[in-house]
Design a protein around this motif. Structure first.
Motif, PDB file in Angstrom:
ATOM      1  N   ALA A 150      -8.828   6.479   4.762  1.00  0.00           N
ATOM      2  CA  ALA A 150      -8.777   6.137   3.335  1.00  0.00           C
ATOM      3  C   ALA A 150      -9.687   4.953   3.027  1.00  0.00           C
ATOM      4  CB  ALA A 150      -7.336   5.832   2.918  1.00  0.00           C
ATOM      5  N   GLY A 151      -9.738   3.982   3.931  1.00  0.00           N
ATOM      6  CA  GLY A 151     -10.629   2.833   3.737  1.00  0.00           C
ATOM      7  C   GLY A 151     -12.086   3.264   3.658  1.00  0.00           C
ATOM      8  N   VAL A 160      -5.047   5.208   7.257  1.00  0.00           N
ATOM      9  CA  VAL A 160      -5.525   3.989   6.591  1.00  0.00           C
ATOM     10  C   VAL A 160      -7.010   3.790   6.877  1.00  0.00           C
ATOM     11  CG1 VAL A 160      -5.300   1.476   6.505  1.00  0.00           C
ATOM     12  CG2 VAL A 160      -3.248   2.913   6.448  1.00  0.00           C
ATOM     13  N   LEU A 168      -2.788   5.025  -1.820  1.00  0.00           N
ATOM     14  CA  LEU A 168      -3.981   4.755  -1.015  1.00  0.00           C
ATOM     15  C   LEU A 168      -4.442   6.030  -0.332  1.00  0.00           C
ATOM     16  CD1 LEU A 168      -5.939   2.715   0.437  1.00  0.00           C
ATOM     17  CD2 LEU A 168      -4.223   2.665   2.261  1.00  0.00           C
ATOM     18  N   LEU A 217       0.860  -1.179   0.000  1.00  0.00           N
ATOM     19  CA  LEU A 217       0.000   0.000   0.000  1.00  0.00           C
ATOM     20  C   LEU A 217       0.894   1.225   0.000  1.00  0.00           C
ATOM     21  CD1 LEU A 217      -2.551  -1.112   2.733  1.00  0.00           C
ATOM     22  CD2 LEU A 217      -2.789  -1.297   0.249  1.00  0.00           C
ATOM     23  N   HIS A 249     -12.593   5.144   0.262  1.00  0.00           N
ATOM     24  CA  HIS A 249     -12.607   4.229  -0.884  1.00  0.00           C
ATOM     25  C   HIS A 249     -13.863   3.353  -0.890  1.00  0.00           C
ATOM     26  CE1 HIS A 249      -8.781   5.362  -2.585  1.00  0.00           C
ATOM     27  NE2 HIS A 249      -8.184   5.224  -1.412  1.00  0.00           N
TER      28      HIS A 249
END
Length: 187
Positions: free
Chosen positions: A174-175, A171, A94, A3, A178
């Motif tokens: 971003a998760g 993270v 990412l 990533l 997305h």
């Protein structure tokens, strides 16, 4: 699986320091240190601190999450003369951490603008510098005109645990971003 995470921000905001603090490998720093570059080499680093300031074109570090899963950290250039590298560095990212020095908050605008334009999820990590007046997260968000929901978190780029906490928050953010972009997702 790797990533890609960008570490962005203005010149002297702590990008090289953060990558070095969290990386499990000796970070690759492509560029010169200003003490080696000679007098007059500083690109507007007023208030950037004392001592040898890195003028790296790019930094690279790695964190292994588990077998087969790693975070690759790319510290982006902070000088105007290196903006041509941004498109390649941004491709496939990412997300990004934008390090902010509240004494020079305006230096974050180019990174924020680029990430928003590219649709790359990011958060702002307010790096603690000696002598910098503390600001609440909502004040920093308002000053940078961030989109609602863009996280603003405190950080000490010198401290590996603080840097790792910033990366965890990124993270997670971003998760969520997305997942919300997937077809059929509920906003």
């Amino acid at each position: 699986m790797a990533l890609k995470i960008l570490v962005a921000g203005g010149f002297g905001a702590g990008k090289t320091t953060l990558v070095g603090a969290v990386s499990e490998i000796r970070p690759l720093c492509a560029g010169k240190r200003l003490a080696e570059a000679g007098p007059g080499a500083v690109d507007g680093a007023r208030g950037a601190g004392r001592g040898t300031i890195p003028a790296a074109t790019m930094d690279f570090g790695r964190i292994t999450i588990r077998a087969g899963l790693s975070l690759y950290l790319f510290g982006t250039p902070g000088q105007d003369r290196s903006w041509f590298l941004w498109d390649g560095l941004s491709r496939g990212a990412l997300g990004a951490v934008v390090l902010a020095d509240t004494r020079r908050l305006q230096d974050c605008f180019p990174a924020v603008d680029h990430l928003e334009y590219r649709g790359i999820p990011f958060l702002v990590a307010v790096n603690r510098f000696p002598g910098a007046r503390p600001h609440a997260a909502h004040e920093v968000a308002a000053a940078l005109d961030l989109d609602r929901g863009t996280p603003v978190v405190p950080c000490d780029a010198r401290d590996g645990d603080s840097g790792k906490e910033v990366l965890v928050r990124l993270v997670e953010h971003a998760g969520r971003v997305h997942m919300a972009r997937l077809p059929g997702s509920v906003p």
